[in-house]
Design a protein around this motif. Structure first.
Motif, PDB file in Angstrom:
ATOM      1  N   CYS A 145       0.813  -1.231   0.000  1.00 30.92           N
ATOM      2  CA  CYS A 145       0.000   0.000   0.000  1.00 30.92           C
ATOM      3  C   CYS A 145       0.839   1.271   0.000  1.00 30.92           C
ATOM      4  N   GLY A 146       2.162   1.162  -0.122  1.00 29.52           N
ATOM      5  CA  GLY A 146       3.016   2.331   0.050  1.00 29.52           C
ATOM      6  C   GLY A 146       3.539   2.962  -1.217  1.00 29.52           C
ATOM      7  N   TYR A 147       3.069   2.573  -2.382  1.00 31.96           N
ATOM      8  CA  TYR A 147       3.564   3.166  -3.626  1.00 31.96           C
ATOM      9  C   TYR A 147       3.122   4.622  -3.731  1.00 31.96           C
ATOM     10  N   CYS A 148       4.043   5.479  -4.143  1.00 29.49           N
ATOM     11  CA  CYS A 148       3.735   6.899  -4.309  1.00 29.49           C
ATOM     12  C   CYS A 148       4.773   7.501  -5.254  1.00 29.49           C
ATOM     13  N   ASP A 149       4.599   8.776  -5.569  1.00 30.82           N
ATOM     14  CA  ASP A 149       5.555   9.465  -6.430  1.00 30.82           C
ATOM     15  C   ASP A 149       6.836   9.750  -5.657  1.00 30.82           C
ATOM     16  N   ALA A 154      13.890  -0.843   1.040  1.00 32.99           N
ATOM     17  CA  ALA A 154      15.256  -0.366   1.260  1.00 32.99           C
ATOM     18  C   ALA A 154      15.800   0.291   0.002  1.00 32.99           C
ATOM     19  N   GLY A 155      16.180   1.549   0.107  1.00 39.08           N
ATOM     20  CA  GLY A 155      16.670   2.292  -1.037  1.00 39.08           C
ATOM     21  C   GLY A 155      15.595   3.060  -1.770  1.00 39.08           C
ATOM     22  N   GLY A 156      14.335   2.681  -1.565  1.00 36.46           N
ATOM     23  CA  GLY A 156      13.225   3.404  -2.185  1.00 36.46           C
ATOM     24  C   GLY A 156      12.825   2.906  -3.547  1.00 36.46           C
ATOM     25  N   ALA A 157      13.749   2.303  -4.307  1.00 29.58           N
ATOM     26  CA  ALA A 157      13.450   1.846  -5.668  1.00 29.58           C
ATOM     27  C   ALA A 157      13.186   0.349  -5.645  1.00 29.58           C
ATOM     28  N   ILE A 158      11.994  -0.041  -6.038  1.00 26.41           N
ATOM     29  CA  ILE A 158      11.589  -1.444  -6.039  1.00 26.41           C
ATOM     30  C   ILE A 158      11.253  -1.861  -7.471  1.00 26.41           C
ATOM     31  N   GLY A 159      11.602  -3.080  -7.813  1.00 23.93           N
ATOM     32  CA  GLY A 159      11.368  -3.553  -9.175  1.00 23.93           C
ATOM     33  C   GLY A 159       9.953  -4.014  -9.436  1.00 23.93           C
ATOM     34  N   MET A 160       9.159  -4.232  -8.393  1.00 23.10           N
ATOM     35  CA  MET A 160       7.779  -4.687  -8.565  1.00 23.10           C
ATOM     36  C   MET A 160       6.843  -3.499  -8.695  1.00 23.10           C
ATOM     37  N   ALA A 161       6.057  -3.488  -9.728  1.00 25.92           N
ATOM     38  CA  ALA A 161       5.073  -2.425  -9.902  1.00 25.92           C
ATOM     39  C   ALA A 161       3.934  -2.602  -8.907  1.00 25.92           C
ATOM     40  N   GLN A 162       3.168  -1.558  -8.708  1.00 22.86           N
ATOM     41  CA  GLN A 162       2.019  -1.646  -7.805  1.00 22.86           C
ATOM     42  C   GLN A 162       1.047  -2.684  -8.339  1.00 22.86           C
ATOM     43  N   ALA A 163       0.681  -3.630  -7.481  1.00 22.48           N
ATOM     44  CA  ALA A 163      -0.140  -4.761  -7.919  1.00 22.48           C
ATOM     45  C   ALA A 163      -1.582  -4.663  -7.480  1.00 22.48           C
ATOM     46  N   LEU A 164      -1.871  -3.948  -6.404  1.00 16.89           N
ATOM     47  CA  LEU A 164      -3.213  -3.919  -5.840  1.00 16.89           C
ATOM     48  C   LEU A 164      -3.853  -2.548  -6.034  1.00 16.89           C
ATOM     49  N   ILE A 203      14.600   7.899  -9.904  1.00 17.28           N
ATOM     50  CA  ILE A 203      14.279   6.474  -9.989  1.00 17.28           C
ATOM     51  C   ILE A 203      14.640   5.973 -11.377  1.00 17.28           C
ATOM     52  N   GLN A 204      15.380   4.882 -11.449  1.00 16.89           N
ATOM     53  CA  GLN A 204      15.780   4.336 -12.725  1.00 16.89           C
ATOM     54  C   GLN A 204      14.579   3.767 -13.464  1.00 16.89           C
ATOM     55  N   GLU A 205      14.711   3.676 -14.756  1.00 16.92           N
ATOM     56  CA  GLU A 205      13.636   3.120 -15.576  1.00 16.92           C
ATOM     57  C   GLU A 205      13.433   1.649 -15.240  1.00 16.92           C
ATOM     58  N   GLY A 206      12.187   1.264 -15.097  1.00 14.44           N
ATOM     59  CA  GLY A 206      11.860  -0.106 -14.745  1.00 14.44           C
ATOM     60  C   GLY A 206      11.717  -0.334 -13.255  1.00 14.44           C
ATOM     61  N   THR A 207      11.931   0.705 -12.440  1.00  7.30           N
ATOM     62  CA  THR A 207      11.738   0.604 -10.997  1.00  7.30           C
ATOM     63  C   THR A 207      10.672   1.606 -10.558  1.00  7.30           C
ATOM     64  N   TYR A 208      10.183   1.425  -9.350  1.00  6.46           N
ATOM     65  CA  TYR A 208       9.087   2.240  -8.823  1.00  6.46           C
ATOM     66  C   TYR A 208       9.444   2.668  -7.399  1.00  6.46           C
ATOM     67  N   TYR A 209       8.926   3.820  -7.000  1.00 10.23           N
ATOM     68  CA  TYR A 209       9.297   4.364  -5.693  1.00 10.23           C
ATOM     69  C   TYR A 209       8.347   3.846  -4.619  1.00 10.23           C
ATOM     70  N   ASN A 210       8.952   3.305  -3.563  1.00 10.24           N
ATOM     71  CA  ASN A 210       8.196   2.854  -2.400  1.00 10.24           C
ATOM     72  C   ASN A 210       9.042   3.175  -1.167  1.00 10.24           C
ATOM     73  N   PRO A 211       8.595   4.093  -0.315  1.00  9.80           N
ATOM     74  CA  PRO A 211       9.436   4.528   0.812  1.00  9.80           C
ATOM     75  C   PRO A 211       9.704   3.439   1.837  1.00  9.80           C
ATOM     76  N   TYR A 212       8.928   2.360   1.840  1.00  9.51           N
ATOM     77  CA  TYR A 212       9.142   1.289   2.811  1.00  9.51           C
ATOM     78  C   TYR A 212      10.151   0.253   2.329  1.00  9.51           C
TER      79      TYR A 212
END
Length: 304
Positions: free
Chosen positions: A196-200, A218-228, A207-216
């Motif tokens: 539930c933590g995906y945001c701009d 580690a590092g903020g950049a996660i490879g999984m897109a928002q799923a829910l 943020i590198q291409e192919g990653t998404y920002y999630n403050p929770y």
């Protein structure tokens, strides 16, 4: 420590003489300790306190950087001492995993028979298993063949191997979710916050291409897109499928998958507390009964 040295070290010394027994009391105080030992004890205490403080600060620094948030503690229905899993939520969570998460994440250590008596009946679990075609064999001719799944079969893997999984996800390997709540610091709170933590990304964060920002994460950049998202699926029991409801249900399902003995363990703990409580009371009474004769005696020493 000074109080212990001053008050605790006062033993009574019995000295035998020609006329009988004389009772002498040896008095010790903190003042009798040499000055160099006082300094050593003080430095030792300060060193221990400083080490504990440094360890706590270092632990917090490692767990969260400037761009990583600690997941808040949520009031899960199964977190109390007398609370068990919500099995309706486990059933809904399995539906979320099946329709959303199973496309990328495996649960290779879970079988369809594990669902029986928890979220599904035996017939319902058998129907779920038969929806999957499983490669089996070899047959009498030495050939592999496909058959409908059985209760003893494990959940299917979305990819043939780890290399195929990385190739389909820009080099990132989707983790297996069977024990994910036990493998991540924060447990179900962390998984729920990630979902539930995906945001701009904030200003100044790239943020590198192919990653998404999630403050929770580690590092903020996660490879999984928002799923829910809200109403991404429709629950069989009619429960409103909001994003938070979807995340709560799938996390409850994952928590059960990691700890299927959760409810049974709490039952055994409560039984043990009741039994040991009674045994402690009986042991205390038995001790008082056995020692009452000795404790009621008066021992006197006759001088020679």
């Amino acid at each position: 420590m000074a109080a212990l040295l001053g008050n605790g070290l006062r033993p009574a010394l019995l000295l035998r003489t020609q006329t009988g027994l004389k009772l002498h009391q040896a008095n010790f105080s903190f003042k009798s300790i040499p000055k160099n030992k006082k300094i050593a004890y003080s430095l030792l205490g300060l060193a221990g306190l400083s080490g504990a403080s440094y360890a706590l600060i270092l632990d917090q620094a490692v767990l969260a950087s400037d761009l990583t948030l600690h997941p808040p503690a949520y009031a899960w229905k199964h977190s109390g001492v007398f609370q068990s899993f919500d099995h309706a939520s486990i059933r809904r969570g399995y539906q979320v995993y099946k329709q959303v998460c199973a496309a990328c994440h495996s649960m290779r250590y879970l079988c369809y028979r594990n669902l029986v008596g928890v979220s599904h009946t035996e017939d319902e679990a058998r129907v779920e298993a038969e929806e999957v075609m499983v490669v089996d064999g070899p047959d009498d001719d030495g050939n592999m063949y496909e058959r409908p799944g059985k209760l003893s079969d494990r959940f299917p893997k979305p990819y043939a191997n780890d290399e195929a999984a990385r190739a389909a996800n820009n080099g990132a390997l989707p983790p297996d979710l069977t024990y994910i709540t036990s493998a991540r610091h924060g447990g179900e709170d962390y998984i729920f916050s990630i979902l539930c933590g995906y945001c701009d990304a904030p200003a100044g964060v790239t943020i590198q291409e192919g990653t998404y920002y999630n403050p929770y994460f580690a590092g903020g950049a996660i490879g999984m897109a928002q799923a829910l998202y809200n109403e991404i699926i429709e629950y069989d029991d009619g429960t409103p499928a909001t994003q938070s409801q979807l995340a709560m249900d799938v996390v409850t399902f994952l928590k059960w998958a990691a700890e299927p003995e959760h409810d049974q363990r709490k039952k055994m703990a409560l039984k043990a507390l009741v039994i040991f409580g009674a045994l402690i009371s009986l042991s205390y009474y038995y001790k008082r009964h056995k020692w009452s004769v000795l404790k009621s005696r008066k021992i006197a020493f006759k001088p020679r």
